[in-house]
Design a protein around this motif. Structure first.
Motif, PDB file in Angstrom:
ATOM      1  N   LEU A 152      51.528  35.567  31.814  1.00 49.06           N
ATOM      2  CA  LEU A 152      50.458  36.471  31.381  1.00 49.06           C
ATOM      3  C   LEU A 152      50.770  37.155  30.058  1.00 49.06           C
ATOM      4  CD1 LEU A 152      49.425  38.180  34.764  1.00 49.06           C
ATOM      5  CD2 LEU A 152      48.367  36.227  33.606  1.00 49.06           C
ATOM      6  N   SER A 153      51.981  37.013  29.558  1.00 47.45           N
ATOM      7  CA  SER A 153      52.351  37.662  28.293  1.00 47.45           C
ATOM      8  C   SER A 153      51.633  37.002  27.120  1.00 47.45           C
ATOM      9  CB  SER A 153      53.863  37.572  28.076  1.00 47.45           C
ATOM     10  OG  SER A 153      54.553  38.179  29.146  1.00 47.45           O
ATOM     11  N   ASN A 154      51.270  37.813  26.137  1.00 47.76           N
ATOM     12  CA  ASN A 154      50.671  37.340  24.875  1.00 47.76           C
ATOM     13  C   ASN A 154      49.313  36.674  25.061  1.00 47.76           C
ATOM     14  OD1 ASN A 154      52.894  38.180  23.240  1.00 47.76           O
ATOM     15  ND2 ASN A 154      54.031  36.351  23.910  1.00 47.76           N
ATOM     16  N   VAL A 155      48.617  36.975  26.145  1.00 46.62           N
ATOM     17  CA  VAL A 155      47.266  36.426  26.350  1.00 46.62           C
ATOM     18  C   VAL A 155      46.280  37.256  25.536  1.00 46.62           C
ATOM     19  CG1 VAL A 155      45.417  36.067  28.029  1.00 46.62           C
ATOM     20  CG2 VAL A 155      47.773  35.508  28.630  1.00 46.62           C
ATOM     21  N   ILE A 156      45.455  36.577  24.733  1.00 51.50           N
ATOM     22  CA  ILE A 156      44.469  37.290  23.909  1.00 51.50           C
ATOM     23  C   ILE A 156      43.040  37.093  24.420  1.00 51.50           C
ATOM     24  CG2 ILE A 156      45.889  37.192  21.826  1.00 51.50           C
ATOM     25  CD1 ILE A 156      44.111  34.854  20.874  1.00 51.50           C
ATOM     26  N   ARG A 157      42.827  36.125  25.336  1.00 51.60           N
ATOM     27  CA  ARG A 157      41.483  35.904  25.868  1.00 51.60           C
ATOM     28  C   ARG A 157      41.582  35.235  27.230  1.00 51.60           C
ATOM     29  NH1 ARG A 157      37.551  32.302  22.297  1.00 51.60           N
ATOM     30  NH2 ARG A 157      37.791  34.129  20.935  1.00 51.60           N
ATOM     31  N   THR A 158      40.709  35.659  28.144  1.00 51.54           N
ATOM     32  CA  THR A 158      40.639  35.025  29.463  1.00 51.54           C
ATOM     33  C   THR A 158      39.212  34.559  29.730  1.00 51.54           C
ATOM     34  OG1 THR A 158      40.151  37.099  30.628  1.00 51.54           O
ATOM     35  CG2 THR A 158      42.490  36.474  30.395  1.00 51.54           C
ATOM     36  N   HIS A 159      39.094  33.478  30.494  1.00 49.25           N
ATOM     37  CA  HIS A 159      37.807  33.012  31.012  1.00 49.25           C
ATOM     38  C   HIS A 159      37.981  32.864  32.519  1.00 49.25           C
ATOM     39  CE1 HIS A 159      36.197  31.863  26.980  1.00 49.25           C
ATOM     40  NE2 HIS A 159      37.488  31.654  26.717  1.00 49.25           N
ATOM     41  N   VAL A 160      37.222  33.625  33.290  1.00 50.39           N
ATOM     42  CA  VAL A 160      37.268  33.522  34.751  1.00 50.39           C
ATOM     43  C   VAL A 160      36.085  32.683  35.208  1.00 50.39           C
ATOM     44  CG1 VAL A 160      37.256  34.781  36.935  1.00 50.39           C
ATOM     45  CG2 VAL A 160      38.406  35.761  34.933  1.00 50.39           C
ATOM     46  N   PHE A 161      36.368  31.590  35.947  1.00 48.17           N
ATOM     47  CA  PHE A 161      35.332  30.663  36.399  1.00 48.17           C
ATOM     48  C   PHE A 161      34.950  30.964  37.846  1.00 48.17           C
ATOM     49  CE2 PHE A 161      37.167  28.633  32.782  1.00 48.17           C
ATOM     50  CZ  PHE A 161      36.162  27.858  32.223  1.00 48.17           C
ATOM     51  N   TYR A 162      33.650  30.855  38.115  1.00 47.17           N
ATOM     52  CA  TYR A 162      33.111  31.125  39.444  1.00 47.17           C
ATOM     53  C   TYR A 162      32.432  29.876  39.985  1.00 47.17           C
ATOM     54  CZ  TYR A 162      33.795  35.874  37.815  1.00 47.17           C
ATOM     55  OH  TYR A 162      34.345  37.022  37.313  1.00 47.17           O
ATOM     56  N   GLY A 163      32.567  29.630  41.303  1.00 49.46           N
ATOM     57  CA  GLY A 163      31.985  28.449  41.921  1.00 49.46           C
ATOM     58  C   GLY A 163      30.476  28.439  41.838  1.00 49.46           C
ATOM     59  N   LYS A 164      29.921  27.266  41.589  1.00 45.54           N
ATOM     60  CA  LYS A 164      28.477  27.126  41.432  1.00 45.54           C
ATOM     61  C   LYS A 164      27.732  27.449  42.731  1.00 45.54           C
ATOM     62  CE  LYS A 164      27.118  23.338  39.446  1.00 45.54           C
ATOM     63  NZ  LYS A 164      26.730  21.919  39.237  1.00 45.54           N
ATOM     64  N   HIS A 165      28.305  27.020  43.860  1.00 49.11           N
ATOM     65  CA  HIS A 165      27.612  27.169  45.138  1.00 49.11           C
ATOM     66  C   HIS A 165      28.197  28.294  45.999  1.00 49.11           C
ATOM     67  CE1 HIS A 165      25.559  23.505  44.099  1.00 49.11           C
ATOM     68  NE2 HIS A 165      26.698  22.841  44.034  1.00 49.11           N
ATOM     69  N   LEU A 166      29.033  29.140  45.405  1.00 50.00           N
ATOM     70  CA  LEU A 166      29.638  30.241  46.145  1.00 50.00           C
ATOM     71  C   LEU A 166      29.183  31.567  45.557  1.00 50.00           C
ATOM     72  CD1 LEU A 166      33.256  28.822  46.412  1.00 50.00           C
ATOM     73  CD2 LEU A 166      31.532  28.816  48.200  1.00 50.00           C
ATOM     74  N   SER A 167      29.566  32.635  46.203  1.00 49.63           N
ATOM     75  CA  SER A 167      29.256  33.960  45.682  1.00 49.63           C
ATOM     76  C   SER A 167      29.886  34.125  44.305  1.00 49.63           C
ATOM     77  CB  SER A 167      29.801  35.024  46.635  1.00 49.63           C
ATOM     78  OG  SER A 167      29.824  36.285  46.006  1.00 49.63           O
ATOM     79  N   THR A 168      29.185  34.864  43.441  1.00 46.13           N
ATOM     80  CA  THR A 168      29.726  35.086  42.093  1.00 46.13           C
ATOM     81  C   THR A 168      30.992  35.930  42.125  1.00 46.13           C
ATOM     82  OG1 THR A 168      28.250  36.991  41.864  1.00 46.13           O
ATOM     83  CG2 THR A 168      27.475  34.887  40.992  1.00 46.13           C
ATOM     84  N   LEU A 169      31.302  36.527  43.275  1.00 48.06           N
ATOM     85  CA  LEU A 169      32.517  37.314  43.385  1.00 48.06           C
ATOM     86  C   LEU A 169      33.760  36.449  43.543  1.00 48.06           C
ATOM     87  CD1 LEU A 169      31.280  40.128  45.818  1.00 48.06           C
ATOM     88  CD2 LEU A 169      31.482  40.238  43.324  1.00 48.06           C
ATOM     89  N   VAL A 170      33.574  35.190  43.903  1.00 46.22           N
ATOM     90  CA  VAL A 170      34.710  34.328  44.232  1.00 46.22           C
ATOM     91  C   VAL A 170      35.180  33.580  42.984  1.00 46.22           C
ATOM     92  CG1 VAL A 170      35.460  32.342  45.572  1.00 46.22           C
ATOM     93  CG2 VAL A 170      34.009  34.087  46.629  1.00 46.22           C
ATOM     94  N   CYS A 171      36.461  33.732  42.677  1.00 46.43           N
ATOM     95  CA  CYS A 171      37.056  33.072  41.510  1.00 46.43           C
ATOM     96  C   CYS A 171      37.533  31.679  41.891  1.00 46.43           C
ATOM     97  CB  CYS A 171      38.231  33.910  40.995  1.00 46.43           C
ATOM     98  SG  CYS A 171      39.254  33.084  39.768  1.00 46.43           S
ATOM     99  N   ARG A 172      37.233  30.682  41.024  1.00 49.20           N
ATOM    100  CA  ARG A 172      37.696  29.313  41.245  1.00 49.20           C
ATOM    101  C   ARG A 172      38.743  28.888  40.220  1.00 49.20           C
ATOM    102  NH1 ARG A 172      37.169  28.738  46.001  1.00 49.20           N
ATOM    103  NH2 ARG A 172      37.131  26.475  45.952  1.00 49.20           N
ATOM    104  N   GLY A 173      38.797  29.589  39.095  1.00 53.22           N
ATOM    105  CA  GLY A 173      39.783  29.208  38.075  1.00 53.22           C
ATOM    106  C   GLY A 173      39.852  30.250  36.972  1.00 53.22           C
ATOM    107  N   ILE A 174      40.947  30.235  36.222  1.00 53.77           N
ATOM    108  CA  ILE A 174      41.143  31.163  35.104  1.00 53.77           C
ATOM    109  C   ILE A 174      41.726  30.383  33.927  1.00 53.77           C
ATOM    110  CG2 ILE A 174      42.236  33.282  34.305  1.00 53.77           C
ATOM    111  CD1 ILE A 174      42.656  34.069  37.238  1.00 53.77           C
TER     112      ILE A 174
END
Length: 594
Positions: free
Chosen positions: A486-508
């Motif tokens: 996690l060191s030196n990270v300048i940007r993140t993209h959190v991916f959410y499942g298409k058929h699941l609740s938007t609260l559920v993370c599928r990838g980063i």
């Protein structure tokens, strides 16, 4: 008549691959050359064993390597709907005969490897809409704006109308020409031929002329879902001109190529029946390599898998990945095997099209494992390992470091075959099997690039020659593992499942200050929704358990905001340490190691 009846994965009438449980019918050539329907309606299976389906003493077999099928009478498999459509196309008594001819000529030569994994039928969208307007008695469809017409066309992919139109466009030629006797022409006499035209004959070499190595002719065959598409004779040094002229088809899912020295075709004949043609080959046609590009690497310069032999070449075509034009790779893993690889490029930014080619059985359980290539990053090594129950790939990126894709089961004492600084990766995916890495090619380089390459290779020689990995016990069944600092990270993209609740993370997806990128979990670029955070200060996650299935909710905060969580089971990670990400098609579990 008993024995094995081979069930093919592609319809001989429309050219579309079959999907699981589709209604199909088998045609067989009997002893007097008459064509007969060899079966009642069957339910198609992707991987039915030889004893899986049996009727009237016959075994309708989908096992790709079945020896009994190989020695049995030739067959053609078609959709039941296509057979019904044949009745509407023609009332001729010999309609099964010309359907047989049309189906068998989809193969560029007898014994050609099954190429349906690579070739998709091409249907004109405008023609499709016009036919749909007629079939549905809705003439207004033909006057729709192009954007709406294209949406209808794409949403009805693989529909009955799609198949019937593909069959009609192919069958209208065979209905006219199947009774004509094909002409047989030695391929050495042909300079060029394209489907729908007559061959241009070769004038031959001038008497007494000595050809240099560069002048020695190369024959390029292009093949699409209708069979042999073109024959082109070029000088060895002119392949680039051919490649540029066919740039719109390069590494597409519609055309594959055979590129061999003309002397390899010395005894080949071209069976020509306007507007189609196919080859008659003698000797060992399995020696021909079928590629997804008209400019493949020189085989003798490639690093090839130690278990790869000439017999395996007849199973599939060879796919290539140009690592210089790739922005990332997505590996589709399932049941401890790699089932497909998608190379992300400007032309193909999403892996959805590759996913769509997988069988429904695999689609239901597959993991999308994405390996992004930062704009300043390069692939310095690529390795692979195959065991009886596991397959995995090893990638070493100059900036992002070592990444392992595939099963984490029993990774000690790993026997890895490795290519340093690969410019091209080569793999194949035989019918109903997972991906097999064939090898790769490091290629040449310009003088300055060569100097840099030598310097990089010198560093590699001093670096750790193997990929180290500590086995970790899976927290749940069929879990895949990924981790990143996690060191030196300048940007993140959190991916959410298409058929699941938007609260559920599928990838980063993580982007770092010095240029590399890393992906955790399933990052489905261009498919799933994602949320971006610039200059993250904290990454927080909490478990979400529903119906005994473990998932997580993830929130990322920049320095201007402060996380406030009403619940007490949140883990708040400062941007340091390592984030471990276990995942499957249904579950996710995170662990932060400071």
């Amino acid at each position: 008549m008993g024995g094995h009846v081979r069930i093919h994965p592609q319809c001989g009438a429309c050219g579309f691959t079959f999907t699981e449980y589709e209604a199909v019918v088998a045609l067989c050539q009997e002893g007097d050359d008459a064509i007969a329907i060899a079966s009642s309606t069957l339910e198609y299976r992707h991987t039915a064993n030889c004893d899986g389906i049996s009727t009237l003493g016959r075994v309708y077999c989908r096992y790709p390597d079945c020896k009994e099928c190989a020695s049995s009478a030739p067959t053609v498999t078609i959709h039941e709907e296509c057979l019904d459509f044949l009745e509407q196309l023609t009332t001729a008594e010999d309609k099964l005969s010309w359907l047989w001819t049309a189906g068998t000529w989809r193969s560029p030569w007898n014994g050609a490897p099954p190429l349906q994994q690579a070739l998709s039928p091409v249907i004109d969208a405008g023609q499709f809409i016009d036919r749909a307007a007629q079939a549905c008695e809705m003439p207004g469809l033909s006057s729709l704006p192009k954007e709406l017409a294209l949406m209808i066309y794409e949403q009805s992919d693989r529909s009955c109308l799609h198949r019937c139109l593909a069959f009609w466009s192919y069958a209208r030629w065979w209905n006219r020409s199947h009774q004509k006797m094909p002409k047989t022409i030695p391929i050495e006499e042909i300079e060029e031929w394209h489907r729908g035209s007559h061959p241009v004959m070769n004038k031959g070499a001038r008497h007494g002329e000595v050809e240099s190595d560069v002048q020695k002719p190369i024959i390029i065959l292009s093949i699409d879902f209708q069979g042999l598409r073109s024959i082109t004779r070029v000088q060895k040094g002119d392949i680039t001109s051919y490649t540029n002229a066919n740039d719109n088809l390069l590494q597409s899912d519609t055309v594959v190529y055979v590129v061999e020295a003309a002397e390899c075709f010395a005894s080949a004949q071209v069976e020509y029946n306007y507007p189609f043609a196919r080859l008659q080959l003698t000797g060992r046609p399995e020696q021909f390599r079928v590629w997804d590009t008209p400019s493949p690497p020189q085989w003798q310069e490639c690093v090839v898998d130690t278990d790869y032999d000439s017999a395996s070449r007849a199973k599939s075509h060879l796919s290539t990945i140009d690592t210089r034009s790739t922005t990332g790779l997505t590996f589709f893993t399932c049941f401890a095997r790699i089932w497909a690889i998608h190379a992300h490029t400007n032309r193909r930014p999403s892996a959805q099209s590759t996913f769509d080619m997988l069988s429904p059985k695999i689609q239901a359980f597959v993991h999308w494992i994405h390996v992004p290539f930062g704009s300043e990053d390069t692939l310095t090594a690529f390795g692979w390992s195959h065991t009886e129950f596991n397959a995995r790939f090893f990638l070493r990126l100059k900036l992002a470091g070592d990444i392992i894709v595939g099963s984490t089961y029993k990774m000690n004492d790993e026997n890895v075959q490795l290519i340093q600084h690969p410019l091209t990766l080569i793999y194949e995916r035989p019918d109903s099997e997972g991906v097999h890495v064939v090898g790769g090619h490091a290629g040449g380089a310009a003088p300055l690039a060569a100097m840099q390459l030598e310097a990089d290779e010198a560093k590699d020689a001093e670096a750790e020659p193997t990929f180290t990995f500590q086995y970790r016990k899976q927290p749940f069944r069929s879990a895949s593992y990924s981790s990143a600092p996690l060191s030196n990270v300048i940007r993140t993209h959190v991916f959410y499942g298409k058929h699941l609740s938007t609260l559920v993370c599928r990838g980063i997806m993580l982007e770092y200050r010095d240029g590399p990128k890393r992906a955790l979990g399933q990052c489905k670029l261009g498919v799933d929704r994602s949320e971006e955070c610039m200059n993250p200060a904290q990454l927080c996650y909490t478990p979400v358990v529903k119906h005994n299935v473990n998932n997580v909710q993830v929130k990322v905060f920049d320095g201007s905001s402060h996380p406030r969580h009403e619940e007490t089971d949140w883990t708040c990670c400062l941007m340091k340490g390592t984030l471990e990400f276990w995942f499957s098609e249904r579950e996710v579990e995170l662990n932060w190691k400071q």
